[in-house]
Every structure is written in structure tokens, then in C-alpha cells.
Design a protein around this motif. Sequence first.
Motif, mmCIF file in Angstrom:
data_model
loop_
_atom_site.group_PDB
_atom_site.id
_atom_site.type_symbol
_atom_site.label_atom_id
_atom_site.label_comp_id
_atom_site.label_asym_id
_atom_site.label_seq_id
_atom_site.Cartn_x
_atom_site.Cartn_y
_atom_site.Cartn_z
ATOM 1 N N GLU A 169 0.847 -1.191 0.000
ATOM 2 C CA GLU A 169 0.000 0.000 0.000
ATOM 3 C C GLU A 169 0.884 1.243 0.000
ATOM 4 O OE1 GLU A 169 -3.106 -0.197 -0.379
ATOM 5 O OE2 GLU A 169 -3.954 -1.936 0.642
ATOM 6 N N GLY A 170 0.419 2.314 -0.655
ATOM 7 C CA GLY A 170 1.117 3.583 -0.581
ATOM 8 C C GLY A 170 2.358 3.670 -1.453
ATOM 9 N N PHE A 171 3.119 4.746 -1.221
ATOM 10 C CA PHE A 171 4.315 5.032 -2.012
ATOM 11 C C PHE A 171 5.337 5.749 -1.143
ATOM 12 C CE2 PHE A 171 6.917 7.820 -4.611
ATOM 13 C CZ PHE A 171 7.274 7.021 -5.685
ATOM 14 N N GLY A 172 6.620 5.425 -1.340
ATOM 15 C CA GLY A 172 7.689 6.130 -0.639
ATOM 16 C C GLY A 172 7.578 6.034 0.869
ATOM 17 N N ASP A 173 7.624 7.187 1.533
ATOM 18 C CA ASP A 173 7.567 7.217 2.995
ATOM 19 C C ASP A 173 6.284 6.588 3.539
ATOM 20 O OD1 ASP A 173 9.981 8.565 2.979
ATOM 21 O OD2 ASP A 173 9.087 10.547 3.243
ATOM 22 N N THR A 174 5.208 6.670 2.772
ATOM 23 C CA THR A 174 3.917 6.169 3.256
ATOM 24 C C THR A 174 3.659 4.716 2.865
ATOM 25 O OG1 THR A 174 2.697 6.896 1.278
ATOM 26 C CG2 THR A 174 2.972 8.499 3.074
ATOM 27 N N TYR A 211 15.202 -6.170 -2.401
ATOM 28 C CA TYR A 211 15.393 -4.755 -2.693
ATOM 29 C C TYR A 211 14.716 -3.844 -1.676
ATOM 30 C CZ TYR A 211 16.787 -7.353 -6.724
ATOM 31 O OH TYR A 211 17.390 -8.291 -7.520
ATOM 32 N N LEU A 212 14.111 -4.434 -0.646
ATOM 33 C CA LEU A 212 13.503 -3.629 0.421
ATOM 34 C C LEU A 212 14.534 -2.764 1.141
ATOM 35 C CD1 LEU A 212 10.904 -2.926 1.947
ATOM 36 C CD2 LEU A 212 11.368 -4.869 3.474
ATOM 37 N N PRO A 213 15.771 -3.264 1.413
ATOM 38 C CA PRO A 213 16.761 -2.377 2.045
ATOM 39 C C PRO A 213 17.065 -1.116 1.227
ATOM 40 C CG PRO A 213 17.442 -4.663 2.291
ATOM 41 C CD PRO A 213 16.258 -4.668 1.361
ATOM 42 N N MET A 214 16.963 -1.176 -0.097
ATOM 43 C CA MET A 214 17.140 0.034 -0.910
ATOM 44 C C MET A 214 16.028 1.034 -0.620
ATOM 45 S SD MET A 214 18.610 -1.053 -4.671
ATOM 46 C CE MET A 214 17.001 -1.539 -5.265
ATOM 47 N N GLN A 215 14.829 0.508 -0.404
ATOM 48 C CA GLN A 215 13.713 1.391 -0.046
ATOM 49 C C GLN A 215 13.961 2.066 1.293
ATOM 50 O OE1 GLN A 215 11.981 1.997 -2.831
ATOM 51 N NE2 GLN A 215 10.008 1.669 -1.848
ATOM 52 N N LYS A 216 14.449 1.271 2.239
ATOM 53 C CA LYS A 216 14.722 1.802 3.574
ATOM 54 C C LYS A 216 15.801 2.882 3.527
ATOM 55 C CE LYS A 216 14.729 1.904 8.133
ATOM 56 N NZ LYS A 216 13.593 2.469 8.902
ATOM 57 N N ALA A 217 16.800 2.701 2.659
ATOM 58 C CA ALA A 217 17.886 3.680 2.545
ATOM 59 C C ALA A 217 17.408 4.984 1.912
ATOM 60 C CB ALA A 217 19.033 3.091 1.732
ATOM 61 N N LYS A 218 16.340 4.929 1.120
ATOM 62 C CA LYS A 218 15.874 6.098 0.383
ATOM 63 C C LYS A 218 14.693 6.786 1.054
ATOM 64 C CE LYS A 218 14.574 7.403 -4.372
ATOM 65 N NZ LYS A 218 15.749 8.240 -4.647
ATOM 66 N N TYR A 219 13.862 6.009 1.757
ATOM 67 C CA TYR A 219 12.635 6.555 2.327
ATOM 68 C C TYR A 219 12.557 6.267 3.829
ATOM 69 C CZ TYR A 219 11.192 6.912 -2.561
ATOM 70 O OH TYR A 219 11.139 7.228 -3.891
ATOM 71 N N LYS A 224 6.533 -0.792 10.608
ATOM 72 C CA LYS A 224 5.843 -2.003 10.157
ATOM 73 C C LYS A 224 6.726 -2.849 9.232
ATOM 74 C CE LYS A 224 1.123 -0.184 10.430
ATOM 75 N NZ LYS A 224 -0.125 0.114 9.673
ATOM 76 N N TRP A 225 7.732 -2.207 8.648
ATOM 77 C CA TRP A 225 8.618 -2.932 7.737
ATOM 78 C C TRP A 225 9.776 -3.610 8.471
ATOM 79 C CZ3 TRP A 225 7.220 -4.012 2.970
ATOM 80 C CH2 TRP A 225 6.278 -3.190 2.332
ATOM 81 N N ASP A 226 9.974 -3.295 9.741
ATOM 82 C CA ASP A 226 11.149 -3.808 10.456
ATOM 83 C C ASP A 226 11.254 -5.339 10.458
ATOM 84 O OD1 ASP A 226 11.894 -1.234 10.899
ATOM 85 O OD2 ASP A 226 11.317 -1.191 13.023
#
Length: 282
Positions: A169-174, A211-219, A224-226
Amino acid sequence: MQRVRSLFRRERLVFPKLELHVAHGCNLSCESCSHYSNHAHSGTVSLDEADRWMGLWSRRIDVVWFSLLGGEPTIHPELPAFVGLVRRHWPGARIEIVSNGFFLHRHPTLPAILAADGNTQLCVSVHHPSEEYQARLKSVFDLVEAWRREHGLHIEIRPSDKNWTRRYEGFGDTMSPFEDGDPRASWEICPARHCKQLHDGQIWKCGPLAYLPMQKAKYRLSGKWDPYLAYRPLEPGCSMAELRAFAALEDEDACGMCSSTKRLFELPNPLRRSKDRVGTAA
């Protein structure tokens, strides 16, 4: 000696599919892309780096299908060279390149390389039925048809938008994971349940986890993602027992980040969204 080698290879574990991002960026922005390519990532994997990663595993596992993808793999200026690299490590694998097609013209040597190898496939993934998108694809279709005619390539046109599902759900930070609480059901409907990822020298269960860690590094992802960021991929120094267990594992807690039901939706035109969010790749 030949019999000994044959027996050794039969004892190796076989992965149905192993995928490698050669480029993390993409010129399109498909909403809810499972590899997060709509989130303006960038960067490529060098040939030397990919060679090292493959060398960590090619003596231990066999691969039926090896997919070169992204992101958009044709962004990588050395994409054709990856075909020979994969072939040196996995002589029997079927090599597939998955591309949206728009930058195939940048690689005029690719069709001859694919044809010379013989055990290859080029897949053009189509992401929207609109007149605008189809008009942009006309030159792509003309090009791949010429490649098919002149080189005898096996080319698949894949209507990816026909079965597009929401991966989060959502995009970026959300952005947030699903909370259905049924990892088994999520695994059973997962289109990538057999698509292991070769990334950072490790083998990951799937693209969304790799590729989730790339998301964490950018946003600024929520807590909930931990639990999913805590996922640990298979390390190249693993034991044979650990390798077997990884290959045999079906659902696990990490599968809970995805929906337990198929959430189909009509994909917005990614050409328009790419202008709004990431622009056109150089």
C-alpha cells in the motif's frame, strides 16, 4: 571421469529460476512495482561484481532459468556481455532478458549474441494498453520483429498489465506492508515464489525482500517494515544442509508482507507517471 562429473552435477541443488538486477533504475514508473522500480532508484551492477557473485554459487547450484532484469536491464551499457557471463557459470541454464523494450535499440550487438548462444529468450514486457503507450511501442515491435526474422531469436511479448496486482500500500515514505496475517496464502498466490534473487552475493527468497533495504535507505519507512527488513538471505558460506533447507522452504513469516489475496487493479499509464516522478533514463 565423465561419469564422476555427471554424478556430481546430479547431486547439486537445482533452482528453477535465479534472477539478477543488472540495473536498479527504470524509465517507467509502474504503480506498486514488486521490485520498487517506480521509486526512482538508480545504479547498475558491474560485470566484475556480477562475476564474483555468480562465482560464489555456480559451483554449488544449478539453475534452470537465469533472468537478467531490473529495474530496466537495457539501461546498463554492457547488457550484452552479461549473456556470456551467465553462460560461463551455468552452461545449461536458459538465459532470459526481461525488458520493457524502449532502450533495446541501444544494444545492436545483443541479437547476434543471443542467437550465437542458442539457449536464450528475450521477453518484452508490455505495461499498458493505451494508444499513447502502444504508439511508443511500435518502433520496439518493429525492432524485435527484425531481430526475430534476421537472427531467429525466441521473443515473447508479455502483457504484464493484464494480471497486475498490488504488492504493498502507498508510495515512498507512506508505503506499508499488508497485514492479512496469512503467510501461507500469500505464498500460494505469489507470482515470484520460485524467483530467487542473486543480490550482493547472497541469494534472497524474492525481489520484494531483496530490494527492500534500498527502499529503507531512500525513504523513511514505518516500523511495520522492520520484521521484513530483518530477513536474512542465504550466505555463500552456508552449509549444504542450510542450502537444502533454503531451497525447500515454501512460506515463512516474511511472506506476510504481501497480500493473501490477488488484489488486481488497472495499472495507470506508466509513461505519464515516469514524467512526473523519475523522468526518462539517460
